[in-house]
Design an enzyme around this catalytic site. Structure first.
Site, mmCIF file in Angstrom:
data_model
loop_
_atom_site.group_PDB
_atom_site.id
_atom_site.type_symbol
_atom_site.label_atom_id
_atom_site.label_comp_id
_atom_site.label_asym_id
_atom_site.label_seq_id
_atom_site.Cartn_x
_atom_site.Cartn_y
_atom_site.Cartn_z
ATOM 1 N N ASP A 231 15.332 67.502 38.624
ATOM 2 C CA ASP A 231 16.652 67.440 39.234
ATOM 3 C C ASP A 231 17.611 68.025 38.197
ATOM 4 O O ASP A 231 17.297 68.085 37.004
ATOM 5 C CB ASP A 231 17.050 66.005 39.609
ATOM 6 C CG ASP A 231 18.217 66.005 40.603
ATOM 7 O OD1 ASP A 231 18.885 67.060 40.742
ATOM 8 O OD2 ASP A 231 18.471 64.969 41.243
HETATM 9 C C1 BGC Z 1 21.141 66.437 43.023
HETATM 10 C C2 BGC Z 1 20.086 67.283 43.727
HETATM 11 C C3 BGC Z 1 20.584 68.687 43.888
HETATM 12 C C4 BGC Z 1 20.933 69.245 42.519
HETATM 13 C C5 BGC Z 1 21.477 70.657 42.561
HETATM 14 C C6 BGC Z 1 21.603 67.074 41.730
HETATM 15 O O1 BGC Z 1 22.684 66.379 41.211
HETATM 16 O O2 BGC Z 1 20.631 65.152 42.763
HETATM 17 O O3 BGC Z 1 19.780 66.715 44.976
HETATM 18 O O4 BGC Z 1 19.648 69.471 44.544
HETATM 19 O O5 BGC Z 1 21.943 68.426 41.916
HETATM 20 O O6 BGC Z 1 22.735 70.663 43.143
#
Ligand code: BGC
Length: 697
Positions: A231
């Site tokens: 993530d």
């Molecule tokens: C989120 C993800 C997301 C990623 C990119 C993170 O903060 O938890 O779900 O895909 O950011 O935006």
């Protein structure tokens, strides 16, 4: 694949290889110009494209390109329709090809452990079978176009509070039965090209460096072939991560961690072969995309209509005392700003810069309905406009029906934090209460929210229609359902408890910044409410229609089976009403008389359309896994020999057909013999019973 990935990797320096394990910027991977490897772009997702050209962020704050906002997962999962969500994936896959995006970051399948999780609107269900089936269909739709998906957040990211530091303290049985199977099903049925590991720890170990999670379970047990991406910002120690099975760190600015990987290899702390494997996995996904570019146009207007049609299949009719559908000839009063400015998506990284948004009010006017409108409360605050309230109460009686558009303000539901309670804004409760006094028999409530709310008025109003966060076409869908052009067919993918304190995680949510105990273990959602006989507002699987159905004659093709075999299960479903409609037949399974197992668990569902008077037969297939629990001492799934109930209904609390099947296990649980082993155990276990009998004789 045209490119020989192994050959490309063998021609790379260690520095080049390590550089490919970290992003370049917010959304791109790094290029290796010397070898002609380009940068590749990923984007959120998953219910539409959040492609940011510049000013990138991962909280959905800065603007992205105009795109179509499809219904969020809270809605699409309620469709219980694999083909529908496949179709949505297919459309999004085409959009990605048109926009040169190689991976869309989704679907999100974390289990709705508590109704308070701020991202529940993005997550699919409290039930792992339903979430897994729907996720796999979505992934297959997207990946048909050689676009990767990134199923997330692996794993146990069931809250937003302290999501970067908290450790989910959870048993292996609960992980295997509740929190992991949605990922497992997706891997086995659709091979997502990437999987996104979560920020949190599980039992003390960060997901991004959890070898059990990323290698043992994901690759060895399930056969995952794609790459694991963090993530955004979820790396703690990249070298540990690579050793554990992590492939790509996102977002960019990773030079320090790339250098750490090089150093670890040079010092003999990390085998270079591990780095090679990561690069191969990453390049295989991106080259598959690069070699299969499609000529696609992002036709926003056409996809907008598709988004509206999808939402029509997702809305859940929670209550109806005969008032719906509304007669298009009659006069209707719409109240609440959501009628004019719908709440149709949640906050955070999934936030779409919508191409066009339909409101119920504008769509009803366009369709020539006789509607008037009073704002009465703003969409973004808990506040009543007193003179509007007065006017609404005074004039409501002049209309044939009054529809209040209620819901949760944007600020309440978002990535980054959890809700504090399960309440609707007090102003809306007051408004509905006063209108109930004025027009007790013609009040309809339309809800827009991403997760359950307490509904003190549920037994009093004439109908409640849950639209969830229905995407930019929600206005069309609402109008067409209210006025009967579409017959609602969604069913709840989560239980709606009467009150928050009934929820099994209540005493342990969200824990503190370090730990959250999953003390309820496998007793999540309906598994808990059923077993404890706790009354709920709406059961898992509930959803009404403008017609009526009868599910009957549940039967199997065989009376008994064993490990390694499957049986077929059939049910008849009849439309006994006077309108065409779609029914969701749900198949639940449970062992007879097992106190440590749920009373029932969803193991099949089928959605089918029926004309008035028509009967169809739906078919399911189950195997030993459908009867099994995860036996920690065996380290495997186990279905004990015995009788099992099969139950079919259109809700977990409306079972209308039942039959039985016998199972004969080939597997056995390990036998532990020590001084505490009882005579009873020895006499009943087939491995010891003959010896004991002999001794006794
Ligand atoms: C989120 C993800 C997301 C990623 C990119 C993170 O903060 O938890 O779900 O895909 O950011 O935006």
């Amino acid at each position: 694949m045209a490119a020989d990935i192994k050959k490309i990797v063998s021609g790379m320096t260690l520095e080049e290889k390590a550089s490919l394990l970290g992003g370049d910027d917010f959304w791109h991977t790094k290029a290796v110009e010397r070898l002609g490897i380009p940068r590749f772009m990923m984007s959120d997702g998953p219910h539409g494209l959040r492609k940011q050209d510049d000013k990138a962020d991962h909280l959905g704050i800065n603007e992205s390109i105009k795109a179509v906002c499809f219904p969020a997962a809270c809605a699409t999962t309620s469709s219980f329709d694999r083909d529908l969500i496949y179709h949505m994936g297919d459309v999004i896959g085409k959009e990605c090809q048109a926009e040169n995006l190689s991976v869309v970051l989704g679907p999100a399948v974390c289990i709705k452990r508590s109704p308070l999780c701020g991202r529940n609107f993005e997550y699919m269900s409290e039930d792992p079978y339903l979430a897994g089936e729907m996720a796999a269909s979505f992934i297959n739709g997207v990946q048909k176009h050689h676009i990767g998906t990134s199923i997330k957040h692996y794993a146990a990211n069931n809250q937003e509070s302290a999501r970067m530091s908290v450790s989910a303290e959870v048993s292996e049985r609960a992980l295997r039965e509740i929190y992991l199977p949605a990922f497992e099903t997706a891997v086995k049925k659709s091979q997502p090209k990437t999987i996104m590991c979560s920020y949190n720890k599980i039992n003390g170990v960060y997901s991004a460096e959890n070898e059990w999670l990323l290698t043992k379970v994901l690759r060895d047990d399930w056969g995952f072939e794609g790459f694991v991406v963090t993530d955004w910002g979820a790396v703690n120690d990249r070298v540990k991560g690579v050793a554990a099975g992590l492939d790509l760190e996102m977002p960019g600015n990773t030079a320090g961690n790339d250098a750490a990987v090089v150093k670890a290899v040079r010092e003999g702390l990390l085998p270079e072969s591990k780095v090679d494997e990561c690069v191969e996995r990453i390049l295989r996904v991106f080259y598959d995309y690069a070699e299969n570019r499609e000529e696609q146009v992002f036709d926003r207007a056409a996809d907008h209509e598709i988004a509206a049609r999808i939402e029509e299949e997702c809305a859940v009719l929670l209550e109806n005392r005969g008032i719906l559908p509304l007669n298009p000839e009659k006069s209707v009063l719409y109240i609440g700003e959501y009628a004019e400015k719908p709440r149709y998506q949640g906050g955070g990284s999934s936030h779409i810069n919508s191409f066009r948004v339909d409101s119920a009010l504008s769509e009803s006017i366009k369709a020539g309905r006789k509607v008037d409108y009073i704002k009465a409360f703003p969409m973004d605050r808990d506040e009543l406009i007193e003179e509007d309230l007065k006017k609404a109460v005074e004039t409501a009686g002049n209309y044939d029906a009054v529809v209040v558009f209620a819901g949760l303000p944007d600020i309440i539901e978002s990535e980054g934090y959890d809700r504090k309670d399960m309440l609707l804004p007090a102003s809306q409760i007051r408004l509905i209460g006063e209108l109930l006094q004025a027009v007790p028999e013609k009040l309809v409530v339309v809800l827009s929210n991403g997760a359950p709310v307490e509904l003190p008025f549920s037994g009093k109003v004439s109908a409640i229609l849950e639209m969830y966060l229905g995407g930019e076409g929600v206005g069309q869908a609402t109008d067409r359902i209210l006025f009967g052009e579409v017959n609602p067919s969604g069913h709840l993918a989560e239980t709606w408890p009467l009150k928050l304190s009934d929820n099994p995680s209540y005493l342990n949510f969200p824990g503190d910044a370090r730990k959250v105990k999953y003390a309820e273990d496998i007793w999540v959602g309906y598994r808990y409410y059923d077993k404890k006989e706790i009354p709920v507002r709406y059961a898992f699987g509930h959803g009404l229609s403008y017609t009526a159905f009868e599910i009957s004659n549940l039967r199997t093709d065989r009376d008994s089976f064993t490990d390694g075999e499957t049986i077929k299960v059939f049910a008849d479903v009849k439309n006994t009403g006077s309108r065409t409609g779609k029914e969701v037949v749900q198949l639940y399974v449970a062992p007879e008389n097992a106190s440590d197992r749920p009373d029932k668990e969803l193991r099949g569902f089928a959605k089918t359309e029926l004309q008035p008077g028509e009967t169809k037969t739906v078919e399911f297939e189950i195997d030993a896994r459908a009867l099994s629990y995860f036996a920690e001492d065996l380290g495997d799934w186990f279905a004990p020999t015995g009788a099992y109930k099969l139950l079919a209904g259109d809700s977990s609390d409306r079972i209308s057909a039942c039959c039985r099947v016998q199972f004969a296990a080939k597997k056995m649980l390990p036998l532990h013999l020590d001084v505490d082993t009882t005579m009873g155990e020895l006499m009943t276990d087939p491995r010891t019973a003959p010896v004991i009998q002999k001794m006794m004789a």
